[in-house]
Each structure stands twice: as structure tokens, then as C-alpha cells.
Design a protein around this motif. Structure first.
Motif, PDB file in Angstrom:
ATOM      1  N   CYS A  19      41.729   8.837   2.218  1.00 60.94           N
ATOM      2  CA  CYS A  19      41.422  10.112   2.030  1.00 60.94           C
ATOM      3  C   CYS A  19      42.922  10.629   1.436  1.00 60.94           C
ATOM      4  N   LEU A  20      44.036  10.175   2.230  1.00 64.21           N
ATOM      5  CA  LEU A  20      45.348  10.635   1.741  1.00 64.21           C
ATOM      6  C   LEU A  20      45.650  10.149   0.544  1.00 64.21           C
ATOM      7  N   VAL A  29      43.340  18.860  -3.961  1.00 66.30           N
ATOM      8  CA  VAL A  29      43.691  19.555  -2.995  1.00 66.30           C
ATOM      9  C   VAL A  29      42.675  19.227  -1.558  1.00 66.30           C
ATOM     10  N   GLY A  30      41.734  18.405  -1.745  1.00 63.84           N
ATOM     11  CA  GLY A  30      41.278  17.851  -0.788  1.00 63.84           C
ATOM     12  C   GLY A  30      40.383  16.900  -0.970  1.00 63.84           C
ATOM     13  N   VAL A  45      33.289  11.679   7.970  1.00 66.54           N
ATOM     14  CA  VAL A  45      33.980  10.658   8.762  1.00 66.54           C
ATOM     15  C   VAL A  45      35.552  10.427   8.417  1.00 66.54           C
ATOM     16  N   GLY A  46      35.936  11.315   7.275  1.00 72.08           N
ATOM     17  CA  GLY A  46      37.563  11.355   7.033  1.00 72.08           C
ATOM     18  C   GLY A  46      37.750  12.478   5.849  1.00 72.08           C
ATOM     19  N   THR A  47      38.895  13.099   6.318  1.00 72.34           N
ATOM     20  CA  THR A  47      39.258  14.263   5.305  1.00 72.34           C
ATOM     21  C   THR A  47      40.743  13.970   5.064  1.00 72.34           C
ATOM     22  N   ALA A  48      41.256  14.651   4.006  1.00 69.97           N
ATOM     23  CA  ALA A  48      42.619  15.039   3.879  1.00 69.97           C
ATOM     24  C   ALA A  48      42.656  16.221   3.172  1.00 69.97           C
ATOM     25  N   LEU A 118      32.350   9.666  -1.545  1.00 69.50           N
ATOM     26  CA  LEU A 118      33.879  10.050  -1.422  1.00 69.50           C
ATOM     27  C   LEU A 118      33.923  11.161  -2.443  1.00 69.50           C
ATOM     28  N   GLU A 119      34.463  12.412  -1.827  1.00 67.68           N
ATOM     29  CA  GLU A 119      34.472  13.489  -2.697  1.00 67.68           C
ATOM     30  C   GLU A 119      36.015  14.017  -2.883  1.00 67.68           C
TER      31      GLU A 119
END
Length: 231
Positions: A19-20, A29-30, A45-48, A118-119
Motif C-alpha cells: 500500500c505504501l 492520497v490513499g 487488510v491493509g491501508t496507506a 487493490l484500491e
């Protein structure tokens, strides 16, 4: 880049590093990685950064639910156009209000099965370039590999058996609250989550805020009425 990010934190490569890397390389931005869940329609399950996962989970509509339902990419280069508002009347205006102008969702697949997505969220409108799309697809493949692990998987894989990654604190609270509501209502986790999500939607609160109230025992769901009790 993913390996460098993991080494800098002295951690094994994980979904959060994907994600990073995606956020940095695609000027997002996200970024969020979703998994198709049993109890929850979408499980983060994962964000940034400032992803819009919570809006879609609460409202039950948006690019990610559509991509998973149809098992195909959903690219929205301008959320402010009339077509997006007609397509997602609750989600589109709410996402724009948070500063998101474009969303690109790529399903994470195993054969014909959509495991998750994946978004990528941007604060400026416009499509991905050819190079950006190639990077996004490569990162999606990496996320899929991490979710599956190193063991061979068959096309009949039960998604519930997939390893969970590193959700942030909000989603851990949502998981805990869903379990508590399930006990309060004497029902399964799926029904408990629907009640939790419904309460958030009707009250205009964030799903994580409602979950935090449940965990702190300020809010209790009762099986004999549609009205929840505040303590």
C-alpha cells in the motif's frame, strides 16, 4: 521499492508495504487492500493514507464492491461527474467531500475467484497513464501473492482460510465489535455486522465510531427491538 520500505522498518514484506509503495509511485492520497470476508462484505487488510474503505463498507456501494461483484477493474477518473453520482448516489458525494477525485480498483484474483481488491484513491481527476497502470497491475499481483502466501492454492480455495494482514486500529475495533454484537443478538457474525453497519448509516456516524461505542459498552444491541440502547 516494497523491499526497501520493509527493510527500513526491519519487518517482513507485508500488505501495508504494498500500500505504501502504491501510494508513493502512483501519487495517491490513499490506498487500500480489501479481502472478501465471510462476516463482512469487505474486509480491509491493509491501508496507506486516507482511503475510503469505511465509506464503502458502511454504505454498501462504491467502486470496490462493484469490482468484486463483477470481478473486473473499475476505474473512475472523475467522481464528480453525473454518471458516478447516479451509479453510487450515497458514496460518490461522500467520497468527494473527503477530497477524493478519482478511484481505481483492481480485483485480486485466483483464477475466476475474486479474493479481494487493490484500491487507489487520488485527489486530482484524470486517468492512470500507461506506465502507472502497469505499476498498479504489478502491485496488485504482489498483493495477491502475499495474501495467498507461498503455499500452492487450488481454484477451490475457501477465502476464509486466507491469512489476514495488518489492518489498522479502526478495523480491529470493528472486528471486536462485530463479535460483541453477535453475542448480544445471539446471531451469526454476518447478521451482527449488518446491524452494526445499519446503525452507522442511519445515525450518520462512521462505522469505526459505532464500533468503538460498542467496545466501550456505551452502545448495546438488543435482539427484541430494532432500537439500540445507549448507556
Amino acid at each position: 521499492m516494497i523491499d526497501e520500505l520493509a527493510r527500513a522498518e526491519q519487518e517482513p514484506v507485508g500488505i501495508r508495504h504494498v500500500c505504501l509503495a502504491c501510494r508513493i509511485s502512483l501519487n495517491a492520497v490513499g490506498v487500500g487492500v480489501y479481502l472478501v470476508g465471510a462476516a463482512q462484505p469487505l474486509e480491509v487488510v491493509g491501508t496507506a493514507g486516507d482511503e475510503i474503505a469505511e465509506l464503502q463498507v458502511t454504505m454498501g456501494e462504491g467502486p470496490c464492491p462493484e469490482a468484486l461483484r463483477q470481478n473486473r477493474p473499475v476505474f473512475v477518473s472523475d467522481l464528480t461527474d453525473g454518471w458516478s453520482t447516479k451509479r453510487w448516489p450515497a458514496f460518490a458525494p461522500a467520497a468527494v467531500a473527503t477530497g477524493v477525485a478519482a478511484v481505481f480498483v483492481i480485483p485480486l484474483t485466483l483464477g475466476a475467484i475474486a479474493l479481494g481488491a487493490l484500491e487507489i484513491c487520488r485527489d486530482v481527476d484524470g486517468p492512470l497513464t500507461a506506465d502507472e497502470l502497469a505499476d498498479a497491475l504489478l502491485l496488485a499481483d504482489t498483493a495477491t501473492t502475499l495474501l495467498l502466501g507461498r503455499s500452492p492454492m487450488s481454484a477451490a480455495l475457501d477465502v476464509a482460510d486466507l491469512p489476514h494482514s495488518e489492518p489498522d486500529g479502526r478495523w480491529a475495533v470493528v472486528h471486536q465489535a462485530t463479535g460483541m454484537v453477535s453475542v448480544q443478538l445471539d446471531t451469526d457474525l454476518g447478521e451482527a455486522f449488518l446491524r452494526l453497519r445499519g446503525h452507522a448509516y442511519l445515525t450518520g456516524l462512521r462505522l469505526s465510531e459505532v464500533a468503538a461505542d460498542v467496545v466501550a459498552r456505551r452502545l448495546r444491541f438488543t435482539p427484541d427491538t430494532n432500537h439500540e440502547k445507549q448507556r
